[in-house]
Design an enzyme around this catalytic site. Sequence first.
Site, short mmCIF file in Angstrom:
data_model
loop_
_atom_site.label_atom_id
_atom_site.label_comp_id
_atom_site.label_asym_id
_atom_site.label_seq_id
_atom_site.Cartn_x
_atom_site.Cartn_y
_atom_site.Cartn_z
N LYS A 31 -52.19 102.50 38.91
CA LYS A 31 -52.74 103.83 38.68
C LYS A 31 -51.66 104.91 38.68
CE LYS A 31 -56.95 102.43 38.12
NZ LYS A 31 -57.61 102.52 36.79
N TYR A 40 -52.97 97.69 42.83
CA TYR A 40 -53.90 98.64 42.20
C TYR A 40 -53.27 100.04 42.17
CZ TYR A 40 -58.22 101.25 41.36
OH TYR A 40 -59.19 102.09 40.84
#
Length: 259
Positions: free
Chosen positions: A159, A155
């Site tokens: 990002k 994740y």
Amino acid sequence: MGKFSNKTIFITGAGGGIGKAIALAFAKKGANIALVDVKKEYVDSLVEEVQALGSKALALAVDVTDYQSVRDAVSETVAFFGTLDIAVNNAGVVGIGSIEEIDEQEWDRVLSVNAKGVFICTKAVLEVMKPQKSGAIINTASIAGKMGMAHLSHYVASKFAVIGFTNSIAKEVAETGITVNAICPGIIGTGMWRGEGGIADRWKQPGETEAQSWERNKKSLIPQGTDQSAEDIADAVLFIASAPHITGQAIAVDGGMTM
């Protein structure tokens, strides 16, 4: 109604908490909203909420990892509203796991939606914005795009990618009148943070409950001591979308967590 009256806003991931808050915030300002999600039923009821505020809405099912799917949705938006002024590339997925737990398929799933999806959506909306020499693109990143976090490596990687991509495209289109920015939500007490298997649960100390872990981490990580809301993120998106000389930035709404 202000500067967003009759502007068209294209929002992916509109059925989720942050996406819905952004859609309603723009609708209150008189904007027309293209509500985009992976399944149309995720946004069907939101159409009625937008219309109740006096704005027009269009619900679209889109796979953000598929260029033609997004391009078709952009074309349908322009055909329906006559314009596309602001794109909020907000669709995303979360994943929690140690390096041992994350397999190739899970890595690809998270990176495909969160990073590739932003690339595809940006590419598609620029085909409309460049000829009109105006527009604003806001990509949803995260504070996880500014700092590493345990059990979130895939994740976090996605990002960080969103922020780097945003910086690069902002430079590419800087002279066209189009702004490109990222919004970085902080800790919101839903989704990946709360509940069984969430980050607060993962980060429990011996003897702690999930709720106790949540309160401890919230107070230790956030200088203001309180979590953020979806409406906080929406307020920041409206500000960025209205600022013609803010571009290439990754603006955190995190109570000072990444200051």
